[in-house]
Enzyme design. Structure first.
Site, PDB file in Angstrom:
ATOM      1  N   GLY A 168       0.804  -1.227   0.000  1.00 36.90           N
ATOM      2  CA  GLY A 168       0.000   0.000   0.000  1.00 36.90           C
ATOM      3  C   GLY A 168       0.830   1.267   0.000  1.00 36.90           C
ATOM      4  N   LEU A 169       2.150   1.131  -0.192  1.00 36.35           N
ATOM      5  CA  LEU A 169       3.014   2.322  -0.190  1.00 36.35           C
ATOM      6  C   LEU A 169       3.533   2.676  -1.591  1.00 36.35           C
ATOM      7  CD1 LEU A 169       5.110   1.900   3.107  1.00 36.35           C
ATOM      8  CD2 LEU A 169       2.937   3.071   2.769  1.00 36.35           C
ATOM      9  N   GLY A 170       2.951   2.069  -2.599  1.00 36.51           N
ATOM     10  CA  GLY A 170       3.279   2.486  -3.968  1.00 36.51           C
ATOM     11  C   GLY A 170       4.672   2.113  -4.438  1.00 36.51           C
ATOM     12  N   SER A 189       5.643  -0.281  -6.538  1.00 36.15           N
ATOM     13  CA  SER A 189       5.746  -0.544  -7.980  1.00 36.15           C
ATOM     14  C   SER A 189       5.693   0.761  -8.772  1.00 36.15           C
ATOM     15  CB  SER A 189       4.659  -1.516  -8.441  1.00 36.15           C
ATOM     16  OG  SER A 189       3.401  -1.069  -8.027  1.00 36.15           O
ATOM     17  N   ALA A 191       6.758   3.677  -7.755  1.00 39.73           N
ATOM     18  CA  ALA A 191       8.028   4.384  -7.570  1.00 39.73           C
ATOM     19  C   ALA A 191       9.116   3.784  -8.461  1.00 39.73           C
ATOM     20  CB  ALA A 191       8.444   4.339  -6.099  1.00 39.73           C
ATOM     21  N   ASP A 223      -1.130   6.563  -7.805  1.00 38.07           N
ATOM     22  CA  ASP A 223       0.233   6.204  -7.385  1.00 38.07           C
ATOM     23  C   ASP A 223       1.299   6.826  -8.265  1.00 38.07           C
ATOM     24  OD1 ASP A 223      -1.196   4.437  -5.820  1.00 38.07           O
ATOM     25  OD2 ASP A 223       0.312   2.852  -6.037  1.00 38.07           O
TER      26      ASP A 223
HETATM   27  O1  PMV Z   1      -2.369  -0.796  -2.541  1.00 42.36           O
HETATM   28  P1  PMV Z   1      -2.092   0.253  -3.555  1.00 42.36           P
HETATM   29  O2  PMV Z   1      -1.104   1.285  -3.133  1.00 42.36           O
HETATM   30  O3  PMV Z   1      -1.770  -0.320  -4.907  1.00 42.36           O
HETATM   31  O4  PMV Z   1      -3.449   1.081  -3.753  1.00 42.36           O
HETATM   32  C1  PMV Z   1      -4.611   0.535  -4.309  1.00 42.36           C
HETATM   33  C2  PMV Z   1      -5.638   1.607  -4.357  1.00 42.36           C
HETATM   34  C3  PMV Z   1      -6.981   1.231  -4.918  1.00 42.36           C
HETATM   35  O5  PMV Z   1      -7.792   2.389  -4.849  1.00 42.36           O
HETATM   36  C4  PMV Z   1      -7.643   0.131  -4.099  1.00 42.36           C
HETATM   37  C5  PMV Z   1      -6.884   0.756  -6.369  1.00 42.36           C
HETATM   38  C6  PMV Z   1      -6.437   1.841  -7.334  1.00 42.36           C
HETATM   39  O6  PMV Z   1      -5.840   1.485  -8.379  1.00 42.36           O
HETATM   40  O7  PMV Z   1      -6.702   3.031  -7.088  1.00 42.36           O
END
Ligand code: PMV
Length: 327
Positions: A116-118, A120, A122, A164
């Site tokens: 959840g910190l992006g 890929s 980055a 992201d």
């Molecule tokens: O887990 P992450 O950082 O890839 O975020 C996913 C975010 C979602 O809203 C669930 C999906 C998206 O592509 O926006």
């Protein structure tokens, strides 16, 4: 050789709802992926990942169809990581009009993978910036963001928002609503992150929310409520009202939880942060496992997270107003 780096991100508000056209506010954090690229004359690609918060690996392969990387770590892991690098290389070759260019690529990252910190985004952003420069082309930040989005979109089979990649390319706090992306003025936010050592399955989590939304009108309303909350949160951000941001983060976590994307370890870390006196806390990204983000200018949340069962790492990560940069 050219080296570029790009930051990871947290969602202050709006993940999942952004998939249905609601706004979201991701913020870049001071944890970076660094990609070094050197052109080679034989047209081959060599990818070396020294530290991706997991085992490193080295892959060398040419352009022959079906030729698979010769490595000795889990194929899934390599496939996932190399997928982003391949897509970034394809974008860079296209931008530089050098379809046959061979490249040596070395990746280092301080961002946990798939949490959840992006990470890929980055790697993709830094990879495109470094590779295009190495091939003699300097892209504007917005073009790096656009090409990184296309790369992610392809690798994730259409399941990618611009959040992201745009955030990683530009840095700072950004607002994303459909195709519209822009930076927002934000104060320095006291982010503290808790990481449970795991990762959620983004595709499955996004599908779960979609099913709930189709089955229950009140689940669709919940997604809409996240959008209302984001609009309120944007005002708090511009005013620098950290207390209000915290309250809205707590609310956002509750709504994400109702949509089924939290987990026991994420909830535990959120409660540890709240009990430690954080302004607010929520999961960040797709959920199911991975990271939470809290706002706390003191050391209390970081310390509490370190003693929370299920939390593998607790760390401070300031808002990073620098996006992609050549080192
Ligand atoms: O887990 P992450 O950082 O890839 O975020 C996913 C975010 C979602 O809203 C669930 C999906 C998206 O592509 O926006």
């Amino acid at each position: 050789m050219i080296t570029a780096s790009a930051p990871g991100k947290v969602y202050l508000f709006g993940e999942h709802a952004v998939v249905y056209g609601e706004p979201a506010v991701p913020c870049a954090i001071e944890r970076r992926a660094t990609v070094a690229v050197e052109e080679r004359s034989d047209g081959r690609l060599r990818v070396e990942a020294e530290d991706l918060s997991l085992d490193g690996f080295t892959v060398e392969y040419g352009e022959t169809a079906g030729e698979s990387p010769d490595v000795d770590v889990s194929p899934d892991l390599v496939e996932a990581a190399v997928g982003y690098v391949d897509a970034a290389v394809a974008q860079a070759r296209e931008a530089a009009d050098a379809p046959e260019a061979g490249l040596d690529i070395t990746i280092e990252s301080e961002i946990p993978l798939g949490a959840g910190l992006g990470s890929s985004a980055a790697v993709t952003v830094a990879g495109i910036a470094a590779a295009t420069r190495e091939l003699g082309v300097e892209l504007a930040t917005t073009e790096v963001a656009e090409r990184a989005y296309r790369a992610e979109h392809e690798v994730q089979e259409g399941q990618a928002s611009r959040a992201d990649t745009f955030c990683s390319a530009t840095g700072g706090a950004v607002r994303v609503e459909g195709e519209n992306c822009r930076s927002i003025d934000a104060p320095d936010l006291p982010f503290v992150i808790g990481f449970d050592g795991g990762a959620g399955n983004t595709g499955r989590l996004v599908s779960g929310v979609r099913e709930l939304r189709e089955r229950y009108p009140f689940a669709a309303d919940t997604v809409g409520t996240v959008g209302d909350l984001v609009r309120q949160g944007e005002r708090a951000l511009v005013e620098g009202n950290v207390e209000e941001l915290g309250t809205l983060m707590d609310f956002n976590h509750g709504l994400l939880s109702a949509l089924g994307v939290s987990s026991r370890s994420l909830d535990r870390m959120v409660w540890a942060a709240r009990d430690a006196g954080a302004y607010g806390a929520k999961l960040t990204g797709a959920g199911g496992g991975g990271c939470i983000v809290a706002l706390d200018p003191t050391d209390e949340t970081e310390t509490a997270l370190r003693f929370t069962p299920g939390c593998e790492e607790g760390f401070r990560a300031a808002l990073d107003d620098q996006g992609v940069r050549v080192e």
